[in-house]
Design a protein around this motif. Structure first.
Motif, PDB file in Angstrom:
ATOM      1  N   ARG A 128     104.732  90.784 125.608  1.00  0.00           N
ATOM      2  CA  ARG A 128     106.011  91.502 125.685  1.00  0.00           C
ATOM      3  C   ARG A 128     106.709  91.524 124.326  1.00  0.00           C
ATOM      4  NH1 ARG A 128     111.042  90.032 129.773  1.00  0.00           N
ATOM      5  NH2 ARG A 128     112.558  91.479 128.861  1.00  0.00           N
ATOM      6  N   VAL A 129     106.768  90.391 123.647  1.00  0.00           N
ATOM      7  CA  VAL A 129     107.429  90.340 122.342  1.00  0.00           C
ATOM      8  C   VAL A 129     106.720  91.244 121.341  1.00  0.00           C
ATOM      9  CG1 VAL A 129     107.805  88.858 120.337  1.00  0.00           C
ATOM     10  CG2 VAL A 129     108.519  88.088 122.598  1.00  0.00           C
ATOM     11  N   ASN A 130     105.402  91.151 121.286  1.00  0.00           N
ATOM     12  CA  ASN A 130     104.665  91.934 120.292  1.00  0.00           C
ATOM     13  C   ASN A 130     104.729  93.430 120.586  1.00  0.00           C
ATOM     14  OD1 ASN A 130     104.085  89.534 119.056  1.00  0.00           O
ATOM     15  ND2 ASN A 130     102.010  89.378 119.863  1.00  0.00           N
ATOM     16  N   ALA A 131     104.788  93.775 121.872  1.00  0.00           N
ATOM     17  CA  ALA A 131     104.938  95.187 122.216  1.00  0.00           C
ATOM     18  C   ALA A 131     106.325  95.696 121.841  1.00  0.00           C
ATOM     19  CB  ALA A 131     104.681  95.388 123.709  1.00  0.00           C
ATOM     20  N   GLU A 132     107.348  94.899 122.100  1.00  0.00           N
ATOM     21  CA  GLU A 132     108.711  95.286 121.747  1.00  0.00           C
ATOM     22  C   GLU A 132     108.884  95.399 120.236  1.00  0.00           C
ATOM     23  OE1 GLU A 132     111.238  93.208 125.436  1.00  0.00           O
ATOM     24  OE2 GLU A 132     111.362  92.416 123.394  1.00  0.00           O
ATOM     25  N   ALA A 133     108.316  94.431 119.526  1.00  0.00           N
ATOM     26  CA  ALA A 133     108.509  94.400 118.078  1.00  0.00           C
ATOM     27  C   ALA A 133     107.670  95.445 117.363  1.00  0.00           C
ATOM     28  CB  ALA A 133     108.177  93.008 117.540  1.00  0.00           C
ATOM     29  N   GLY A 134     106.495  95.700 117.895  1.00  0.00           N
ATOM     30  CA  GLY A 134     105.573  96.591 117.204  1.00  0.00           C
ATOM     31  C   GLY A 134     104.811  95.892 116.100  1.00  0.00           C
ATOM     32  N   SER A 135     104.798  94.570 116.134  1.00  0.00           N
ATOM     33  CA  SER A 135     104.014  93.774 115.187  1.00  0.00           C
ATOM     34  C   SER A 135     103.702  92.440 115.854  1.00  0.00           C
ATOM     35  CB  SER A 135     104.772  93.549 113.876  1.00  0.00           C
ATOM     36  OG  SER A 135     105.896  92.708 114.076  1.00  0.00           O
ATOM     37  N   ARG A 136     102.915  91.625 115.166  1.00  0.00           N
ATOM     38  CA  ARG A 136     102.445  90.369 115.754  1.00  0.00           C
ATOM     39  C   ARG A 136     103.453  89.254 115.476  1.00  0.00           C
ATOM     40  NH1 ARG A 136      96.749  87.339 114.366  1.00  0.00           N
ATOM     41  NH2 ARG A 136      96.554  86.145 116.320  1.00  0.00           N
ATOM     42  N   ARG A 137     104.499  89.201 116.267  1.00  0.00           N
ATOM     43  CA  ARG A 137     105.576  88.227 116.086  1.00  0.00           C
ATOM     44  C   ARG A 137     105.331  86.915 116.833  1.00  0.00           C
ATOM     45  NH1 ARG A 137     110.433  88.720 113.080  1.00  0.00           N
ATOM     46  NH2 ARG A 137     110.769  90.892 112.539  1.00  0.00           N
ATOM     47  N   LEU A 138     104.631  86.963 117.956  1.00  0.00           N
ATOM     48  CA  LEU A 138     104.511  85.784 118.808  1.00  0.00           C
ATOM     49  C   LEU A 138     103.048  85.466 119.089  1.00  0.00           C
ATOM     50  CD1 LEU A 138     106.461  83.788 120.237  1.00  0.00           C
ATOM     51  CD2 LEU A 138     106.151  85.122 122.318  1.00  0.00           C
ATOM     52  N   PHE A 139     102.703  84.186 118.918  1.00  0.00           N
ATOM     53  CA  PHE A 139     101.398  83.658 119.271  1.00  0.00           C
ATOM     54  C   PHE A 139     101.589  82.784 120.516  1.00  0.00           C
ATOM     55  CE2 PHE A 139      99.031  83.789 114.939  1.00  0.00           C
ATOM     56  CZ  PHE A 139      99.681  84.953 114.582  1.00  0.00           C
ATOM     57  N   ALA A 140     100.469  82.374 121.137  1.00  0.00           N
ATOM     58  CA  ALA A 140     100.569  81.601 122.373  1.00  0.00           C
ATOM     59  C   ALA A 140      99.554  80.468 122.399  1.00  0.00           C
ATOM     60  CB  ALA A 140     100.369  82.506 123.589  1.00  0.00           C
ATOM     61  N   HIS A 141      99.950  79.383 123.022  1.00  0.00           N
ATOM     62  CA  HIS A 141      99.061  78.255 123.278  1.00  0.00           C
ATOM     63  C   HIS A 141      98.300  78.431 124.583  1.00  0.00           C
ATOM     64  CE1 HIS A 141     100.965  74.803 120.730  1.00  0.00           C
ATOM     65  NE2 HIS A 141      99.810  75.189 120.218  1.00  0.00           N
ATOM     66  N   ALA A 142      97.214  77.678 124.691  1.00  0.00           N
ATOM     67  CA  ALA A 142      96.595  77.384 125.979  1.00  0.00           C
ATOM     68  C   ALA A 142      96.740  75.886 126.184  1.00  0.00           C
ATOM     69  CB  ALA A 142      95.124  77.777 125.981  1.00  0.00           C
ATOM     70  N   ILE A 143      97.418  75.478 127.234  1.00  0.00           N
ATOM     71  CA  ILE A 143      97.581  74.062 127.529  1.00  0.00           C
ATOM     72  C   ILE A 143      96.314  73.560 128.222  1.00  0.00           C
ATOM     73  CG2 ILE A 143      98.915  72.348 128.817  1.00  0.00           C
ATOM     74  CD1 ILE A 143     100.432  73.548 126.475  1.00  0.00           C
ATOM     75  N   PHE A 144      95.794  72.427 127.738  1.00  0.00           N
ATOM     76  CA  PHE A 144      94.627  71.841 128.402  1.00  0.00           C
ATOM     77  C   PHE A 144      94.957  70.419 128.820  1.00  0.00           C
ATOM     78  CE2 PHE A 144      94.250  70.656 124.006  1.00  0.00           C
ATOM     79  CZ  PHE A 144      93.506  69.497 123.927  1.00  0.00           C
ATOM     80  N   THR A 145      94.344  69.969 129.927  1.00  0.00           N
ATOM     81  CA  THR A 145      94.732  68.714 130.579  1.00  0.00           C
ATOM     82  C   THR A 145      93.495  67.905 130.951  1.00  0.00           C
ATOM     83  OG1 THR A 145      94.804  69.888 132.699  1.00  0.00           O
ATOM     84  CG2 THR A 145      96.885  69.672 131.502  1.00  0.00           C
ATOM     85  N   PRO A 146      92.812  67.296 129.979  1.00  0.00           N
ATOM     86  CA  PRO A 146      91.586  66.552 130.270  1.00  0.00           C
ATOM     87  C   PRO A 146      91.753  65.529 131.391  1.00  0.00           C
ATOM     88  CG  PRO A 146      91.867  66.773 127.907  1.00  0.00           C
ATOM     89  CD  PRO A 146      93.131  67.278 128.537  1.00  0.00           C
ATOM     90  N   GLY A 147      90.758  65.511 132.267  1.00  0.00           N
ATOM     91  CA  GLY A 147      90.728  64.524 133.339  1.00  0.00           C
ATOM     92  C   GLY A 147      91.350  64.957 134.639  1.00  0.00           C
ATOM     93  N   ARG A 148      92.203  65.970 134.608  1.00  0.00           N
ATOM     94  CA  ARG A 148      92.789  66.428 135.864  1.00  0.00           C
ATOM     95  C   ARG A 148      91.737  67.163 136.686  1.00  0.00           C
ATOM     96  NH1 ARG A 148      98.351  69.525 135.536  1.00  0.00           N
ATOM     97  NH2 ARG A 148      98.050  69.272 137.773  1.00  0.00           N
ATOM     98  N   PRO A 149      91.787  67.075 138.002  1.00  0.00           N
ATOM     99  CA  PRO A 149      90.810  67.787 138.820  1.00  0.00           C
ATOM    100  C   PRO A 149      90.783  69.282 138.488  1.00  0.00           C
ATOM    101  CG  PRO A 149      92.086  66.267 140.181  1.00  0.00           C
ATOM    102  CD  PRO A 149      92.730  66.277 138.818  1.00  0.00           C
ATOM    103  N   GLY A 150      89.587  69.806 138.213  1.00  0.00           N
ATOM    104  CA  GLY A 150      89.440  71.222 137.905  1.00  0.00           C
ATOM    105  C   GLY A 150      89.897  71.627 136.526  1.00  0.00           C
TER     106      GLY A 150
END
Length: 499
Positions: free
Chosen positions: A203-225
């Motif tokens: 949404r931010v990058n579409a609104e801005a028209g440039s690459r303003r926002l990056f995103a994490h992937a949260i990972f949780t070792p040991g949790r089921p699945g």
């Protein structure tokens, strides 16, 4: 639903939005309910008093109210002038800059296009249950301390998406940000899900028209699945991954899945998946785990330190391990200063900085995060010691900018803090620290954006040119022309008891 603070602790605190003076920089520690903030110190009270006096004097000469003066470039300069008057000459600022709008505006204008990548930021999901300070605001209104709070329902919209965009991209010089999150054993108490982070980025990058926002992937070792969850997160094409080795940091009493970075049987399976998906940056929350917290949650202490970093870095040279908060342990800067003056060390930060020299690795990085904000306002010599320690051990090319905003409001005051901060000469001589240099010098330029650009494979010149022409930059020009209105608010808790 609050975080780790107890009902008794919450009853002793005040929402930071209710602080009586909207100063350009905070004048005491602000907690996002991850820890109990210390009371305002005598030095911080002195800084606050000097800020108010300068606002009355210099703002009065300019025909401005305190609040309006504090929203200007001269007001920001006055804040750091007050800091120097109390703590000594750590910040590059002059009375002329605070007294002369033209001079302050010229300096701000010369720096506004500086390339700043803030790769550690937060906002909360719309259906969040983490509303402890909202309940507190309501109680304050009911008790008559602030009648305005009793006149309408209290919300936490200031910590959500729309205000995030304003305070990150209109009220600060930040050009690119990375949106992060924190996991919980309670699914609804994740700050944001991986899908929500990816949606915000789109949404931010579409609104801005440039690459303003990056995103994490949260990972949780040991949790089921957790490996299946990681696959789903990686399918969203995050720019990097992030984990909390203590497990559930929001509800430490519920944390049943802490993990170590060097766990070959568990965590390494996640690293394999990240590499296959093209992820090279692994951000790991460390530190912010005081001795008091350790006494309350002793089984988690070993997971919060940096004893697992070196082996992981040696075993996975293809990955970059970015240690959030640089593992700073003690959220009480006075205790940290006493420790440093006695030993020349900062617990866990020095351990982190020594890893490259001791283990011959070059893929360990220190993020500033919460620790820059908290030490800058409470004890700037500790802030200088942290930077000196990290740069001496990791090198200036492996210290990266992150602010943990929005917890401490718009990051502009932190940006100004690093631009102006210098390690005192006595500290440099005693500990072999290098000078930080000017705001646009090689050290600060590397910290603000060059290193993050390299880590995230960003062509700084090309992206910077695109940003200058995008929608958000146009909005900011209009916003400033109309008379910028930074809130100078911080979001969380302060301790209003006498120190």
């Amino acid at each position: 639903m609050a975080g780790m603070l107890t009902d008794r602790e919450l009853s002793e605190l005040t929402p930071s939005e209710l602080c009586p003076h909207r100063t350009p920089i905070p004048t005491q520690a602000v907690s996002s309910d991850e820890y109990y903030p210390p009371p305002q110190t005598d030095a911080q009270r002195a800084v606050e008093a000097r800020m108010l006096a300068l606002a009355d004097e210099l703002g009065g000469h300019q025909g401005l109210s305190r609040r309006r003066f504090f929203q200007t470039a001269s007001g920001m300069a006055a804040a750091y002038l007050a800091m120097n008057q109390v703590y000594g000459p750590l910040f590059a600022v002059s009375r002329a800059e605070a007294a002369t709008p033209e001079q302050a505006n010229a300096r701000a204008g010369a720096l506004k296009d500086q390339f700043i990548m803030d790769m550690h930021t937060h906002f909360l999901r719309d259906d969040t249950r983490l509303t402890g300070f909202v309940a507190m605001r309501t109680a304050v209104g009911r008790q008559g301390w602030n009648k305005a709070l009793a006149e309408k329902e209290q919300t936490i919209e200031d910590l959500k998406f729309d205000n995030y965009k304003k305070e990150m991209f209109l009220d600060s010089d930040t050009k690119v940000a990375l949106i992060s999150s924190a996991p919980s054993e309670i699914p609804q108490d994740w700050f944001l899900t991986n899908a929500q982070m990816a949606a915000a980025r789109q949404r931010v990058n579409a609104e801005a028209g440039s690459r303003r926002l990056f995103a994490h992937a949260i990972f949780t070792p040991g949790r089921p699945g957790w490996l299946d969850d990681l696959d789903a997160a990686l399918a969203l094409k995050p720019e990097s991954a992030k984990g909390y080795t203590v497990g559930d940091n929001t509800h430490k009493d519920l944390s049943v899945h802490p993990w170590r970075m060097d766990d070959e049987k568990t965590t390494y399976k996640g690293y394999e998946k990240m590499l296959k998906a093209g992820i090279r940056n692994v951000c790991v929350h460390k530190g912010l785990f005081s001795h008091a917290t350790a006494r309350q949650y002793p089984r988690l202490e070993h997971y919060a330190d940096v004893s697992d970093v070196a082996k992981a870095a040696r075993d996975w040279p293809q990955l970059n391990f970015i240690i959030y908060h640089s593992a700073f342990r003690n959220e009480n800067p006075a205790a940290a200063l006493a420790e440093f003056e006695k030993t020349g060390r900062l617990e866990w930060v020095t351990d982190l900085a020594e890893i490259p020299g001791k283990h011959g690795v070059t893929n360990v990085y220190g993020d500033l995060g919460q620790i820059f904000a908290s030490t800058l306002v409470a004890q700037p010599r500790v802030c200088a010691a942290i930077l000196g320690t990290l740069i001496r051990g990791l090198g200036p090319e492996r210290v990266v900018w992150g602010t943990d905003a929005l917890w401490t409001g718009s990051p502009q005051w932190q940006i100004e803090g690093l631009r102006r901060l210098e390690i005192p000469e006595d500290m440099r001589k005693a500990h072999g620290f290098a000078a930080l240099g000017p705001a646009t010098g090689p050290v600060k330029t590397a910290i603000f954006g060059d290193t993050n650009a390299r880590l995230y494979n960003v062509d700084k010149a090309r992206l910077g040119a695109a940003i200058r022409q995008d929608t958000y930059s146009a909005r900011k020009r209009q916003y400033e022309k109309a008379g910028a209105d930074p809130s100078n608010l911080r979001y969380g808790y302060v301790n209003r008891q006498a120190g």
